[in-house]
Design a protein around this motif. Structure first.
Motif, PDB file in Angstrom:
ATOM      1  N   UNK A 373      -7.843  16.590 -18.712  1.00 58.01           N
ATOM      2  CA  UNK A 373      -8.675  15.390 -18.591  1.00 58.01           C
ATOM      3  C   UNK A 373      -8.253  14.500 -17.421  1.00 58.01           C
ATOM      4  N   UNK A 374      -7.207  14.895 -16.719  1.00 56.26           N
ATOM      5  CA  UNK A 374      -6.652  14.045 -15.646  1.00 56.26           C
ATOM      6  C   UNK A 374      -7.195  14.421 -14.281  1.00 56.26           C
ATOM      7  N   UNK A 375      -7.549  13.407 -13.491  1.00 63.07           N
ATOM      8  CA  UNK A 375      -7.795  13.578 -12.063  1.00 63.07           C
ATOM      9  C   UNK A 375      -6.775  12.733 -11.309  1.00 63.07           C
ATOM     10  N   UNK A 376      -6.129  13.339 -10.331  1.00 63.74           N
ATOM     11  CA  UNK A 376      -5.124  12.637  -9.525  1.00 63.74           C
ATOM     12  C   UNK A 376      -5.728  12.274  -8.177  1.00 63.74           C
ATOM     13  N   UNK A 377      -5.742  10.994  -7.877  1.00 60.50           N
ATOM     14  CA  UNK A 377      -6.342  10.508  -6.630  1.00 60.50           C
ATOM     15  C   UNK A 377      -5.251  10.106  -5.645  1.00 60.50           C
ATOM     16  N   UNK A 378      -5.304  10.679  -4.452  1.00 63.44           N
ATOM     17  CA  UNK A 378      -4.385  10.326  -3.378  1.00 63.44           C
ATOM     18  C   UNK A 378      -5.077   9.323  -2.458  1.00 63.44           C
ATOM     19  N   UNK A 379      -4.563   8.093  -2.429  1.00 60.04           N
ATOM     20  CA  UNK A 379      -5.167   7.045  -1.604  1.00 60.04           C
ATOM     21  C   UNK A 379      -4.511   7.028  -0.228  1.00 60.04           C
ATOM     22  N   UNK A 380      -5.325   6.737   0.783  1.00 63.27           N
ATOM     23  CA  UNK A 380      -4.841   6.750   2.162  1.00 63.27           C
ATOM     24  C   UNK A 380      -5.546   5.669   2.971  1.00 63.27           C
ATOM     25  N   UNK A 381      -4.918   5.183   4.040  1.00 66.12           N
ATOM     26  CA  UNK A 381      -3.647   5.639   4.603  1.00 66.12           C
ATOM     27  C   UNK A 381      -2.445   5.060   3.847  1.00 66.12           C
ATOM     28  N   UNK A 382      -1.285   5.663   4.097  1.00 65.58           N
ATOM     29  CA  UNK A 382      -0.048   5.192   3.481  1.00 65.58           C
ATOM     30  C   UNK A 382       0.577   4.088   4.333  1.00 65.58           C
ATOM     31  N   UNK A 383       1.213   3.154   3.653  1.00 65.71           N
ATOM     32  CA  UNK A 383       1.995   2.122   4.331  1.00 65.71           C
ATOM     33  C   UNK A 383       3.269   1.913   3.528  1.00 65.71           C
ATOM     34  N   UNK A 384       4.411   1.921   4.216  1.00 66.56           N
ATOM     35  CA  UNK A 384       5.693   1.778   3.521  1.00 66.56           C
ATOM     36  C   UNK A 384       5.861   0.404   2.882  1.00 66.56           C
ATOM     37  N   UNK A 385       5.145  -0.574   3.401  1.00 64.93           N
ATOM     38  CA  UNK A 385       5.210  -1.917   2.804  1.00 64.93           C
ATOM     39  C   UNK A 385       4.279  -1.939   1.595  1.00 64.93           C
ATOM     40  N   UNK A 386       4.858  -2.182   0.427  1.00 67.32           N
ATOM     41  CA  UNK A 386       4.106  -2.090  -0.822  1.00 67.32           C
ATOM     42  C   UNK A 386       2.846  -2.945  -0.803  1.00 67.32           C
ATOM     43  N   UNK A 387       2.944  -4.163  -0.308  1.00 61.46           N
ATOM     44  CA  UNK A 387       1.814  -5.085  -0.330  1.00 61.46           C
ATOM     45  C   UNK A 387       0.664  -4.622   0.566  1.00 61.46           C
ATOM     46  N   UNK A 388       0.956  -3.711   1.491  1.00 64.16           N
ATOM     47  CA  UNK A 388      -0.060  -3.220   2.414  1.00 64.16           C
ATOM     48  C   UNK A 388      -0.574  -1.833   2.035  1.00 64.16           C
ATOM     49  N   UNK A 389       0.083  -1.195   1.099  1.00 66.77           N
ATOM     50  CA  UNK A 389      -0.265   0.187   0.764  1.00 66.77           C
ATOM     51  C   UNK A 389      -1.551   0.227  -0.063  1.00 66.77           C
ATOM     52  N   UNK A 390      -2.468   1.130   0.288  1.00 66.55           N
ATOM     53  CA  UNK A 390      -3.772   1.188  -0.370  1.00 66.55           C
ATOM     54  C   UNK A 390      -3.619   1.445  -1.864  1.00 66.55           C
ATOM     55  N   UNK A 391      -2.830   2.454  -2.226  1.00 67.08           N
ATOM     56  CA  UNK A 391      -2.690   2.775  -3.639  1.00 67.08           C
ATOM     57  C   UNK A 391      -2.166   1.588  -4.434  1.00 67.08           C
ATOM     58  N   UNK A 392      -1.158   0.916  -3.916  1.00 67.44           N
ATOM     59  CA  UNK A 392      -0.565  -0.210  -4.626  1.00 67.44           C
ATOM     60  C   UNK A 392      -1.588  -1.334  -4.818  1.00 67.44           C
TER      61      UNK A 392
END
Length: 446
Positions: A373-392
């Motif tokens: 039942x799980x779908x794993x979504x990879x958000x992009x682009x990546x940013x090492x700064x948490x506050x700027x990272x799309x997934x976060x």
């Protein structure tokens, strides 16, 4: 079909569960139910669990040690786990003699590994996946070291470049190429990160052509997909029960041991294993004799008496599964996850594996038979700064809306609509909220 039509066709059983609210989560003062898409990490609490636990606390209070044999209102503690066996066996596709309630996932896996790993001559290696859950890797590594080998005796298989999950054909080819060196093959039933549902029967039967021992970590599979462990000729399996089986955080787990290892158990002849008195003949147990007389079932792998509180917590959930049926739940789950997939793919933020644009990719197989039942979504682009990272940023926004998913840093959110307590309307709402936040923040990345 609309989510309204689908919810009419496939009922929800959320009234049987405690649903966290916006207020209980500390999101706001609203008493509205949250949308909980995190059963792949911890299942929700059945409403009957509290009563079941309180009954055992009352028994402890009223009769203390005598509740082991003379319980005031339920199963005596001596046999507290036995009523769960017939409830669990159909969920994993096993005979009742092939399952037991015991321990925790990794302790059970270690116990089974030490019994099943039989290195001999050049057949010393263990085949598993490169991205296995770290706990499994630690278990495999230390197992070979206990026998005097090193990490070169571990064969790890990775997806091909450009692919996000393992191809069954590649697994079979590696078994063909390495069978003379293999002592053990162990894979997850469902991969925790990508959500891939492995072809357990095909892989097991292929390995059996070379008389290999095959085991499975079913942490993310039990209660999620239909399993046929006995018919698939699996040797052993271990799982936790706090995810899709809703038994509570860190609760008791379970094992499968094929009947070939236990039906001939006797005082004179039995496969060696990590043993304790709860695996011994219950009629002889309190004679305290120095003679191991293993039960002729998977129960013989139990070492100690189980936690009563854990067992009754699991029982409340297994009774729900017994009432509804794993086949019916899987039927709804396939539709629910496909509805989620269709919604996501329809978004302009959906990216194929070849694209590096702003948005998300789906790491999970799009073939619905190859996933739970799980779908794993990879958000992009990546940013090492948490506050700027799309997934976060997406995950934080969802939480603010009372939507509970599961993040896997650096960039993945696992979304798991569980057929027991999630609806098609909730899938619609969650995807709308994902699209909303991506639309708000896209200007920062484009």
């Amino acid at each position: 079909m609309s989510y309204q039509q689908l919810d009419k066709e496939f009922p929800t059983y959320k009234e049987l569960f405690e649903i966290p609210t916006h207020k209980s989560l500390g999101v706001s003062e609203a008493k509205d139910d949250s949308i909980y898409f995190c059963g792949n990490s911890l299942g929700l609490m059945p409403k009957k669990t509290r009563e079941s636990i309180n009954n055992e606390l009352d028994a402890w209070s009223a009769r203390a040690v005598e509740s082991h044999f003379n319980h005031p209102n339920a199963t005596p503690w001596m046999d507290i786990d036995l009523p769960l066996v017939p409830l669990l066996a159909p969920i994993v596709g096993a005979k009742e003699t092939e399952v037991a309630i015991m321990g925790s996932l990794t302790s059970n896996l270690n116990a089974l590994l030490i019994s099943m790993y039989k290195p001999k001559g050049q057949k010393t290696k263990i085949l598993f996946e490169k991205q296995a859950f770290p706990s499994d890797y630690y278990a495999f590594l230390n197992l070979v070291k206990l026998f005097g080998y090193d990490e070169l005796h571990l064969i790890q298989l990775s997806p091909k470049d450009g692919e996000t999950y393992l191809n069954t054909k590649d697994i079979l080819n590696v078994i063909d190429e390495n069978h003379q060196d293999l002592a053990l093959v162990v894979f997850p039933g469902i991969q925790y990160y990508t959500g891939q549902f492995f072809e357990i029967g095909k892989i097991t039967n292929h390995a059996k052509k070379y008389d290999l021992i095959v085991g499975w970590d079913l942490a993310h599979a039990v209660g999620n997909v239909e399993l046929s462990l006995h018919d698939w000729n699996v040797d052993f399996a271990a799982w936790c029960s706090y995810k899709y089986l809703n038994s509570g955080p860190g609760a008791i787990a379970g094992i499968f041991v094929n009947e070939r290892y236990t039906k001939e158990n006797s005082k004179q002849s039995f496969p060696a294993r990590l043993a304790g008195w709860w695996g011994n003949n219950s009629q002889e147990r309190f004679k305290m004799v120095e003679e191991f007389d293993p039960i002729q079932s998977a129960l013989s792998y139990r070492q100690s008496n189980p936690s009563v509180i854990d067992v009754v917590s699991l029982k409340t959930s297994l009774e729900i599964f017994d009432q509804i049926g794993i086949k019916n739940l899987r039927k709804k789950s396939l539709k629910l996850t496909k509805f989620l997939e269709d919604r996501l793919i329809s978004s302009p933020f959906y990216q194929t594996n070849e694209s590096n644009g702003f948005g998300f990719k789906i790491l999970t197989p799009l073939n619905q038979e190859e996933r739970g039942c799980q779908l794993s979504l990879l958000f992009q682009p990546h940013d090492d700064i948490k506050e700027h990272n799309v997934m976060e940023r997406v995950n934080e926004y969802l939480h603010e809306q009372g939507i509970i998913c599961d993040e896997r840093r650096p960039d993945v959110i696992r979304i798991a609509p569980v057929p027991l307590y999630n609806t098609f309307e909730e899938v619609h709402i969650v995807t709308e909220q994902i699209f909303e936040i991506l639309n708000r923040i896209k200007k920062d990345y484009i």
